[in-house]
Design an enzyme around this catalytic site. Structure first.
Site, PDB file in Angstrom:
ATOM      1  N   ASP A 146      11.596 -34.627   9.558  1.00 47.81           N
ATOM      2  CA  ASP A 146      11.831 -33.259   8.787  1.00 47.81           C
ATOM      3  C   ASP A 146      11.701 -31.968   8.837  1.00 47.81           C
ATOM      4  OD1 ASP A 146      12.162 -36.104   7.039  1.00 47.81           O
ATOM      5  OD2 ASP A 146      12.032 -35.333   5.540  1.00 47.81           O
ATOM      6  N   LYS A 209      19.600 -33.461   4.985  1.00 43.47           N
ATOM      7  CA  LYS A 209      18.493 -33.508   3.466  1.00 43.47           C
ATOM      8  C   LYS A 209      18.837 -32.313   2.948  1.00 43.47           C
ATOM      9  CE  LYS A 209      13.781 -33.518   2.676  1.00 43.47           C
ATOM     10  NZ  LYS A 209      12.330 -33.845   2.788  1.00 43.47           N
ATOM     11  N   LYS A 245      20.129 -37.579   2.499  1.00 45.51           N
ATOM     12  CA  LYS A 245      18.956 -37.291   1.199  1.00 45.51           C
ATOM     13  C   LYS A 245      18.791 -36.136   0.574  1.00 45.51           C
ATOM     14  CE  LYS A 245      14.014 -37.550   2.433  1.00 45.51           C
ATOM     15  NZ  LYS A 245      12.624 -37.334   3.170  1.00 45.51           N
TER      16      LYS A 245
END
Length: 309
Positions: A146, A209, A245
């Site tokens: 991430d 995300k 996400k």
């Protein structure tokens, strides 16, 4: 549009600023309307289990210890020790220093291991540091990374710099999947969220995300709606499926169900899978487990029945 690593600033800028503008009133009204939708009681059990399977169970604190990470990994593998039918979560998400601990604890479980990298949460570090951070996490066992974009560069209009950093981190990931954190709470407008989403996808993101969870405004339904529309349009144009996400602020089963409805109504059930949608959360799992216990036993287990993360 085909964009290369050496994409010119003018080409990338003209494409991103040529994207249709987001109707702020319209997107907020649609998100609010979808948030009122309910699901049938018969479907609630399925929705809860699906949401559990979509959770990236996260601990990103300076006080994290190996013991805490091992306990979280045990919970990821068996969220409800008293009920073997409860599915595992999608992934554990930890700092790079904790990846070796988590890798050992998750071995053979099928639960993915995600690590934040690239100078999380600020993204304020030289590219060489970000790439080393990424390679070290992958070498230690992370199969998902991430990363955070350089919001300062994005807001300054340095789109090629942000693009090239994502491409470089993607290469450093090797076989690991890359989730690109936009930090939407710092982008200012829905138009910027759409532009950042497209930029990340063009650069090779496997997931986009919303947030680090470390700023005042994290995931919201309208922001997630804009991102879902972006991945839908990207697939139509490029034929590649990108996951989404939302992270930060999603705490209850009711919250999770609202996002599942949003997915179904915006991109369809193709995205109703952990391979294409995740919740970045810590406290959400316990509420899902309490609601699941209520459905199966007829009474709540209580917030202290499950371990606190």
């Amino acid at each position: 549009m085909t964009v290369t690593v050496s994409a010119g600033l003018s080409d990338l800028r003209s494409f991103l600023h040529g994207l249709p503008g987001v109707d702020k009133v319209g997107v907020e009204a649609r998100a609010a309307a979808l948030a009122t939708r309910s699901i049938k009681t018969s479907a609630k059990a399925h929705a809860i289990d699906l949401a559990i399977r979509m959770v990236d169970l996260t601990t990103l604190e300076g006080a994290d210890t190996p013991g805490k990470v091992r306990a979280l990994c045990a919970k990821a593998r068996r969220p409800d020790p008293a009920d073997s039918s409860c599915p595992p979560v999608a992934a554990i998400c930890v700092y790079p220093a904790m990846v070796p601990v988590a890798a050992a604890a998750l071995a053979g479980s099928g639960v993915h291991l995600a690590s934040v990298a690239t100078a999380f949460p600020s993204g304020q570090a030289p590219l060489e540091v970000k790439l080393a951070d990424t390679r070290d996490a992958v070498a230690a066992g992370a199969d998902e990374i991430d990363m955070v974009i350089s919001r300062g560069a994005f807001l300054a209009g340095e789109y090629s710099r942000v693009f090239d950093e994502i491409v470089a981190v993607k290469e450093a990931c090797g076989g690991a999947h890359l989730k690109v954190i936009l930090e939407t709470g710092e982008l200012g407008t829905y138009d910027n969220v759409r532009r950042a989403s497209w930029l990340a996808m063009l650069a090779g993101a496997d997931f986009i995300k919303t947030s680090t969870g470390k700023v005042a405004v994290n995931a919201t339904l309208p922001i997630t709606l804009v991102m879902l529309e972006a991945v839908r349009d990207f697939r139509e144009r490029h034929g590649r499926v990108i996951g989404v996400k939302p992270a930060g602020g999603i705490k209850t089963t009711k919250d999770a169900v609202k996002y599942l409805v949003l997915i179904n109504e915006t991109v369809g059930d193709d995205w109703l899978t952990p391979d294409r949608f995740r919740f970045g959360a810590s406290s959400l799992l316990n509420d899902l487990l309490m609601q699941r216990t209520k459905l199966t036993t007829g009474h709540y287990a209580g917030p202290d029945y499950f371990t606190l993360d």
